[in-house]
Design a protein around this motif. Structure first.
Motif, PDB file in Angstrom:
ATOM      1  N   ARG A   1      43.192  43.278  32.848  1.00 40.72           N
ATOM      2  CA  ARG A   1      43.650  43.888  33.823  1.00 40.72           C
ATOM      3  C   ARG A   1      43.139  45.285  33.975  1.00 40.72           C
ATOM      4  NH1 ARG A   1      46.419  43.240  37.662  1.00 40.72           N
ATOM      5  NH2 ARG A   1      48.176  42.425  36.660  1.00 40.72           N
ATOM      6  N   TYR A   2      42.473  45.662  32.705  1.00 38.93           N
ATOM      7  CA  TYR A   2      41.644  46.938  32.559  1.00 38.93           C
ATOM      8  C   TYR A   2      40.253  47.190  34.182  1.00 38.93           C
ATOM      9  CZ  TYR A   2      37.822  45.260  30.270  1.00 38.93           C
ATOM     10  OH  TYR A   2      36.263  44.381  29.945  1.00 38.93           O
ATOM     11  N   LEU A   3      39.806  45.450  33.665  1.00 40.68           N
ATOM     12  CA  LEU A   3      39.335  45.643  35.543  1.00 40.68           C
ATOM     13  C   LEU A   3      39.422  45.664  36.602  1.00 40.68           C
ATOM     14  CD1 LEU A   3      37.418  42.647  33.369  1.00 40.68           C
ATOM     15  CD2 LEU A   3      36.057  44.668  33.308  1.00 40.68           C
ATOM     16  N   THR A   4      40.358  45.297  36.828  1.00 39.66           N
ATOM     17  CA  THR A   4      40.786  46.044  37.718  1.00 39.66           C
ATOM     18  C   THR A   4      41.011  47.119  38.444  1.00 39.66           C
ATOM     19  OG1 THR A   4      42.944  45.831  37.517  1.00 39.66           O
ATOM     20  CG2 THR A   4      42.739  43.522  38.047  1.00 39.66           C
ATOM     21  N   THR A   5      39.885  47.439  38.772  1.00 40.05           N
ATOM     22  CA  THR A   5      39.444  49.014  39.465  1.00 40.05           C
ATOM     23  C   THR A   5      39.099  48.383  40.754  1.00 40.05           C
ATOM     24  OG1 THR A   5      37.878  49.395  38.890  1.00 40.05           O
ATOM     25  CG2 THR A   5      39.542  49.733  36.922  1.00 40.05           C
ATOM     26  N   LYS A   6      39.470  49.930  41.552  1.00 35.61           N
ATOM     27  CA  LYS A   6      38.730  49.469  42.987  1.00 35.61           C
ATOM     28  C   LYS A   6      36.975  49.304  42.742  1.00 35.61           C
ATOM     29  CE  LYS A   6      38.171  52.459  47.617  1.00 35.61           C
ATOM     30  NZ  LYS A   6      39.276  53.009  47.897  1.00 35.61           N
ATOM     31  N   MET A   7      36.447  49.939  42.059  1.00 34.69           N
ATOM     32  CA  MET A   7      35.306  49.742  41.577  1.00 34.69           C
ATOM     33  C   MET A   7      34.615  48.174  41.612  1.00 34.69           C
ATOM     34  SD  MET A   7      31.918  52.405  40.836  1.00 34.69           S
ATOM     35  CE  MET A   7      32.387  53.607  41.471  1.00 34.69           C
ATOM     36  N   VAL A   8      35.291  47.993  40.741  1.00 35.74           N
ATOM     37  CA  VAL A   8      34.984  46.541  39.496  1.00 35.74           C
ATOM     38  C   VAL A   8      35.708  45.137  41.004  1.00 35.74           C
ATOM     39  CG1 VAL A   8      35.066  45.448  37.868  1.00 35.74           C
ATOM     40  CG2 VAL A   8      35.440  47.495  37.247  1.00 35.74           C
ATOM     41  N   SER A   9      36.639  45.811  41.424  1.00 38.42           N
ATOM     42  CA  SER A   9      37.480  44.319  42.014  1.00 38.42           C
ATOM     43  C   SER A   9      36.098  44.404  43.405  1.00 38.42           C
ATOM     44  CB  SER A   9      38.565  45.057  42.817  1.00 38.42           C
ATOM     45  OG  SER A   9      39.164  45.303  42.025  1.00 38.42           O
ATOM     46  N   ASN A  10      35.381  45.355  44.460  1.00 39.73           N
ATOM     47  CA  ASN A  10      35.082  44.988  45.295  1.00 39.73           C
ATOM     48  C   ASN A  10      33.779  44.259  44.618  1.00 39.73           C
ATOM     49  OD1 ASN A  10      36.483  46.593  46.958  1.00 39.73           O
ATOM     50  ND2 ASN A  10      34.898  49.054  46.074  1.00 39.73           N
ATOM     51  N   VAL A  11      33.520  44.111  43.465  1.00 36.62           N
ATOM     52  CA  VAL A  11      32.666  42.373  42.608  1.00 36.62           C
ATOM     53  C   VAL A  11      33.682  41.079  42.366  1.00 36.62           C
ATOM     54  CG1 VAL A  11      30.569  42.089  40.767  1.00 36.62           C
ATOM     55  CG2 VAL A  11      30.854  44.719  41.812  1.00 36.62           C
ATOM     56  N   LEU A  12      34.432  42.104  41.752  1.00 39.08           N
ATOM     57  CA  LEU A  12      34.659  40.670  41.326  1.00 39.08           C
ATOM     58  C   LEU A  12      35.755  39.950  42.268  1.00 39.08           C
ATOM     59  CD1 LEU A  12      35.433  41.099  37.653  1.00 39.08           C
ATOM     60  CD2 LEU A  12      33.638  39.956  38.286  1.00 39.08           C
ATOM     61  N   GLY A  13      36.181  40.379  43.200  1.00 41.56           N
ATOM     62  CA  GLY A  13      36.960  40.345  44.019  1.00 41.56           C
ATOM     63  C   GLY A  13      36.361  38.524  44.284  1.00 41.56           C
ATOM     64  N   GLY A  14      38.309  37.929  44.753  1.00 44.03           N
ATOM     65  CA  GLY A  14      37.887  36.075  44.984  1.00 44.03           C
ATOM     66  C   GLY A  14      37.847  36.089  43.386  1.00 44.03           C
ATOM     67  N   ALA A  15      37.266  36.242  42.009  1.00 43.55           N
ATOM     68  CA  ALA A  15      36.768  35.371  41.225  1.00 43.55           C
ATOM     69  C   ALA A  15      37.823  34.081  40.946  1.00 43.55           C
ATOM     70  CB  ALA A  15      36.877  36.490  40.072  1.00 43.55           C
ATOM     71  N   VAL A  16      37.758  33.164  40.422  1.00 42.56           N
ATOM     72  CA  VAL A  16      38.206  32.469  39.549  1.00 42.56           C
ATOM     73  C   VAL A  16      38.067  31.613  38.506  1.00 42.56           C
ATOM     74  CG1 VAL A  16      38.844  31.231  42.012  1.00 42.56           C
ATOM     75  CG2 VAL A  16      37.013  29.929  41.180  1.00 42.56           C
ATOM     76  N   GLY A  17      38.792  31.336  37.916  1.00 48.08           N
ATOM     77  CA  GLY A  17      38.750  30.678  36.307  1.00 48.08           C
ATOM     78  C   GLY A  17      40.180  30.752  35.454  1.00 48.08           C
ATOM     79  N   PHE A  18      39.524  29.864  34.573  1.00 50.08           N
ATOM     80  CA  PHE A  18      40.729  29.488  33.574  1.00 50.08           C
ATOM     81  C   PHE A  18      41.356  30.370  33.031  1.00 50.08           C
ATOM     82  CE2 PHE A  18      38.567  25.065  35.404  1.00 50.08           C
ATOM     83  CZ  PHE A  18      40.139  25.216  36.275  1.00 50.08           C
ATOM     84  N   THR A  19      42.250  29.745  32.892  1.00 50.68           N
ATOM     85  CA  THR A  19      43.091  31.340  31.840  1.00 50.68           C
ATOM     86  C   THR A  19      44.382  30.454  30.972  1.00 50.68           C
ATOM     87  OG1 THR A  19      44.073  32.863  31.155  1.00 50.68           O
ATOM     88  CG2 THR A  19      44.549  32.336  32.564  1.00 50.68           C
ATOM     89  N   ILE A  20      45.254  30.907  30.051  1.00 45.78           N
ATOM     90  CA  ILE A  20      46.211  30.361  29.165  1.00 45.78           C
ATOM     91  C   ILE A  20      47.118  30.295  30.637  1.00 45.78           C
ATOM     92  CG2 ILE A  20      45.234  29.559  27.155  1.00 45.78           C
ATOM     93  CD1 ILE A  20      46.802  32.459  26.173  1.00 45.78           C
ATOM     94  N   SER A  21      48.526  29.735  29.535  1.00 43.97           N
ATOM     95  CA  SER A  21      49.717  30.603  30.639  1.00 43.97           C
ATOM     96  C   SER A  21      49.975  31.770  30.452  1.00 43.97           C
ATOM     97  CB  SER A  21      50.522  29.730  30.047  1.00 43.97           C
ATOM     98  OG  SER A  21      50.077  28.038  30.736  1.00 43.97           O
ATOM     99  N   LYS A  22      50.570  32.378  30.878  1.00 39.14           N
ATOM    100  CA  LYS A  22      51.089  33.469  30.710  1.00 39.14           C
ATOM    101  C   LYS A  22      52.645  33.514  30.810  1.00 39.14           C
ATOM    102  CE  LYS A  22      52.134  34.779  35.931  1.00 39.14           C
ATOM    103  NZ  LYS A  22      52.100  35.915  36.594  1.00 39.14           N
ATOM    104  N   SER A  23      53.421  34.450  29.248  1.00 40.86           N
ATOM    105  CA  SER A  23      54.593  34.030  28.906  1.00 40.86           C
ATOM    106  C   SER A  23      55.264  35.493  29.323  1.00 40.86           C
ATOM    107  CB  SER A  23      54.461  33.573  27.248  1.00 40.86           C
ATOM    108  OG  SER A  23      56.201  33.399  27.145  1.00 40.86           O
ATOM    109  N   LYS A  24      56.598  35.369  29.011  1.00 40.10           N
ATOM    110  CA  LYS A  24      57.405  36.253  28.765  1.00 40.10           C
ATOM    111  C   LYS A  24      57.544  36.003  26.447  1.00 40.10           C
ATOM    112  CE  LYS A  24      58.800  37.998  33.589  1.00 40.10           C
ATOM    113  NZ  LYS A  24      59.492  37.611  34.598  1.00 40.10           N
TER     114      LYS A  24
END
Length: 861
Positions: free
Chosen positions: A304-327
């Motif tokens: 989540r810390y990467l989702t800044t405006k500046m970084v999002s301009n570079v990584l916007g649209g990125a895809v990748g695998f991650t484990i399932s989220k939970s609560k």
């Protein structure tokens, strides 16, 4: 070389448990967070992401490692571990009357610090400088670490003592090796599956030309090696593969970014730990490298810390695998209660509070600057929005939570004396004071429980969980914030063709585009072309070559062209096989029409002559021409003209047999008639007596000669049809794209015997007619027969080379031409002079004129 502050000397066994026997030189390591309990669980997290290394002076004891740059995400992991332990301690169903304590160490994202932490977890706090200690391990199990390289160090150190280590974030496939890491477990899937999932993902989207960058450690190197291997089998090529480390110089990082920037691949697979991702992004942003489609590993794809405006301009649209989220119910409230007042002497809590609120927790100290502010600990974390308080994407934190519960269930089963087969354990297994780490490790291998969320937790023989991933995509919501949207799933437990499934949700690509980027070294070869590898380039770089004639490719990017079956040929685009063009001399084409017209003209002329001869049958000229043989010859010539029609049209079994036998017999009959007429002419003039009428040959003899000569040809044809008759044949050898329908001769001897016999009769006719060329001229039929035989023989002599060399249907045309030409030659040479006298010179159609020259010669004699 940096002098390391410890030396592990030996280990001994006491009462069935391996116990450390260690000496540690220098300052001992102390936990950042700890709490006493009946059973202690260790924890190792990269709570700080950097360390300051000081070169030893060799004049004093080395100082403790100084860790800097607090990592709020890792601090949340540590607090999640504490939360799970507190939750278990509050339950009566699991480990009743037993409290769990913890000791959490900071590995600072460094293998050096990880070794110090592992030694401290193994030996406890009884160690002092320059003393040797003997005692039980301080902890019965360890949770950590977040990086594979640090986890490898931890697992190698604890393995000989059979202390189980459960990692929540170490994914290197190398850790599944039970011989090297016998006590290792994890709640996150191995990169063995993630690398394969990424390769399938890249192949699914048609990206065959990708760049790759990885962490230069066990995590990145092992994961990328598996990805490259599987991607290669899937037909994906790697344009470049670069490795970086967070400790690399800026010049080294800049060179890696230059390679990425100059590459032609539009897709970048980043198998990076968070530390390497941070330094890479810093340089990527500095060099303004955009419009790349990023494919990320689970270590950073949901950070989540990467989702800044500046970084999002570079990584916007990125895809990748991650484990399932939970609560995790209650975790949010627990995190918001973290406060320095919980332990005023704890430096970590003070550092966290100052970082969270941007203040100094020291009201007794004067401000250093005008903008510096102080805080007293009464601030409310609910007013702060950062990585620590954000529980919307609990993925790795949930792994920490599951790891704590796995250890708790293993302890529960050990204390309940449950073994793997359900049989009672030894007599000491139920005593919490006698429990040893090896018992916990054995129980951990066989735990199988279900959390309140409904998720079932268990480990396979290698200590790995079942591999299930979510495919997430970086998308912006209506408020312009970056969110992680699940767009697909991967389940390694399913058959290979069902493992990767896409959802119906639209994917946002690089640059917030709705159009999927194309990343290929060469554009796809369309049907009708094949790929040709360019020498010195990867297999994904190719040129498209048109399939040769007779071969096709009916798919995109075909590696080879497929040869069409014998009766098929490639179409104009070389994309499909179509039936070859069938060729034969038909009545519809111009050549067939022309030859048919000549044939029918010949028949008409022959009938006209016959009618004329019949009408003037009582005239001296017709009587002198041997009326019966003339009509028989005209009849045979009609058949010769008609038999040429059997050569036109599609060959069938009956037409093939008829055309050659009809040709042979009719021409034999024709030549027999000509031969009989020639003999009759010679005998008539040689046997004549002066003053008498023209003698006639015996009519029965003529009939017998014609019959016998024709019968011999009939016999040859019968043997030919009986032994090896002509049959329809599809000639595919002469022309590649055409099937020539023709009649196979069957027996070549039969064909040339028929043709040779006709030639023999024509030669005999020619010889006899040549011998009679000086007979009286008023009506010397032998002279006209000689001309006709010259034409006949010339036609059939030239027919042989023309027949052999003519292609396809022209072979049949040559044969028809020879039949018509020889037939017209016989008709015109033998009957035209007579018709001329009958029609245009009727005054010469008298017995006196016919016999005139002969009679005058007799008188002179």
């Amino acid at each position: 070389m940096l002098v390391f502050g410890f030396l592990l000397l030996c280990s001994i066994k006491t009462k069935g448990e391996t116990k450390p026997n260690c000496r540690m030189i220098g300052e001992p390591e102390y936990p950042l967070l700890s709490k006493d309990g009946d059973i202690i669980i260790g924890g190792a997290f990269s709570i700080h992401s950097k360390i300051n290394l000081e070169m030893p002076s060799f004049t004093e004891k080395p100082h403790r490692l100084l860790c800097t740059s607090l990592n709020l995400r890792e601090f949340r992991f540590a607090q999640t571990m504490i939360f799970a332990i507190e939750e278990i301690n509050s339950k009566m169903s699991l480990l009743p009357n037993i409290s769990i304590g913890y000791q959490i160490f900071d590995s600072c994202g460094s293998t050096l610090a990880s070794m110090r932490s592992s030694m401290a977890l193994i030996n406890g706090q009884e160690l002092i400088a320059e003393h040797i200690c003997f005692g039980k391990t301080a902890v019965k199990a360890i949770i950590g670490e977040s990086e594979s390289s640090s986890t490898i160090v931890l697992s190698r150190a604890t393995g000989p003592f059979r202390i189980p280590v459960i990692s929540h974030f170490a994914t290197c496939a190398c850790l599944s090796n039970r011989k090297q890491f016998p006590s290792f477990f994890r709640t996150i899937p191995s990169d063995f599956y993630q690398s394969r999932a990424l390769a399938q993902l890249v192949k699914h989207f048609g990206w065959t030309w990708v760049g790759a960058v990885r962490s230069d450690n066990d995590y990145g190197n092992n994961g990328m090696a598996t990805f490259v291997e599987v991607a290669g089998r899937e037909g994906v090529c790697i344009e470049y593969s670069e490795a970086i480390s967070r400790t690399n110089s800026k010049e080294k990082i800049a060179k890696v970014v230059e390679v990425i920037k100059k590459g032609t691949a539009k897709v970048l697979v980043a198998f990076l730990a968070q530390g390497e991702m941070d330094v890479l992004l810093e340089e990527i942003i500095r060099q303004n490298v955009t419009r790349l489609q990023w494919v990320g590993s689970e270590s950073w794809i949901t950070a989540r810390y990467l989702t800044t405006k500046m970084v999002s301009n570079v990584l916007g649209g990125a895809v990748g695998f991650t484990i399932s989220k939970s609560k995790i119910p209650g975790l949010k409230e627990f995190l918001l209660k973290v406060n320095p007042s919980q332990n005023p002497s704890n430096a970590l809590l003070r550092e966290f509070w100052e970082m969270a609120f941007g203040c100094r927790l020291s009201p007794t100290t004067s401000p250093k600057t005008e903008n510096e502010k102080f805080c007293d600990g009464s601030e409310n974390l609910s007013n702060v929005s950062n990585v620590f308080t954000d529980v919307s994407e609990l993925r790795i934190s949930n792994n920490v939570y599951k790891a704590v519960y796995a250890i708790a269930y293993a302890l529960h089963n050990t204390l309940a004396c449950k073994t793997s087969n359900g049989a009672p354990g030894n007599l000491t297994c139920g005593n919490k004071d006698l429990i040893v780490s090896s018992q916990v490790m054995n129980s951990l291998q066989n735990v199988n429980f279900t959390l309140a969320s409904g998720e079932t937790i268990y480990f396979d023989q290698n200590g790995d969980p079942m591999a299930r991933y979510e495919l997430v995509n970086w998308q912006k919501n209506g408020a312009g914030e970056t969110t992680f949207v699940t767009v697909g799933h991967y389940d390694a437990s399913l058959p290979s063709e069902q493992q990767f499934v896409m959802n119906s949700i639209n994917i946002i690509w690089a640059g917030d585009s709705h159009t999927k980027p194309s990343s290929v070294c060469s554009e796809s070869c369309q049907p009708g072309f094949r790929q040709a590898v360019i020498k010195g380039r990867p297999v994904c770089c190719f040129e498209c070559l048109r399939c040769p004639s007779g071969e096709i490719s009916n798919t995109i990017d075909s590696a080879e062209c497929i040869k069409c079956p014998l009766e098929y040929w490639s179409n104009e685009n070389h994309s499909m096989c179509v039936l070859k063009r069938v060729e034969f001399l038909s009545f519809e084409e111009n050549m067939g029409i022309l030859l048919t017209a000549f044939s029918l003209t010949g028949v008409s002329l022959t009938i006209t002559v016959a009618l004329m001869f019949y009408h003037f049958r009582d005239t001296p000229l017709v009587k002198a021409s041997n009326t019966e043989l003339s009509f028989l010859l005209l009849f045979s010539l009609s058949l010769c003209f008609l038999c040429s029609l059997t050569f036109i049209g599609q060959p069938t079994e009956w037409s093939c047999m008829l055309r050659h036998t009809a040709f042979g017999i009719t021409f034999a009959l024709c030549m027999s008639c000509v031969l009989a007429r020639t003999i009759a002419v010679v005998m008539a003039f040689k046997a004549s007596v002066p003053g008498t009428s023209v003698p006639q040959c015996s009519l029965p003899l003529q009939r017998i000669s014609v019959f016998c000569c024709t019968l011999f040809q009939v016999t040859i044809c019968t043997l030919w049809l009986t032994l090896d008759p002509p049959m329809p044949y599809k000639n595919i050898a002469h022309s590649l794209d055409t099937i020539i329908l023709e009649c196979d001769l069957g027996s070549a001897i039969g064909f040339w015997a028929v043709l040779g016999y006709i030639g023999l009769l024509s030669v005999l006719c020619f010889i006899l007619a040549f011998l009679a060329r000086k007979l009286p001229d008023n009506f010397n039929e032998a002279k006209f027969i000689t001309f006709s035989m010259l034409i006949f023989c010339a036609v059939w002599i030239t027919f042989i080379p023309a027949y052999v060399s003519s292609p396809g249907k022209f072979t049949v045309a040559v044969e028809i031409f020879a039949i018509l030409a020889s037939s017209f030659g016989l008709l015109f040479c033998i009957f035209t002079p007579k018709c001329y006298i009958i029609i245009l010179k009727p005054e010469q159609n008298t017995r006196k004129h016919i016999m005139g020259k002969t009679h005058s010669k007799s008188q002179k004699t």
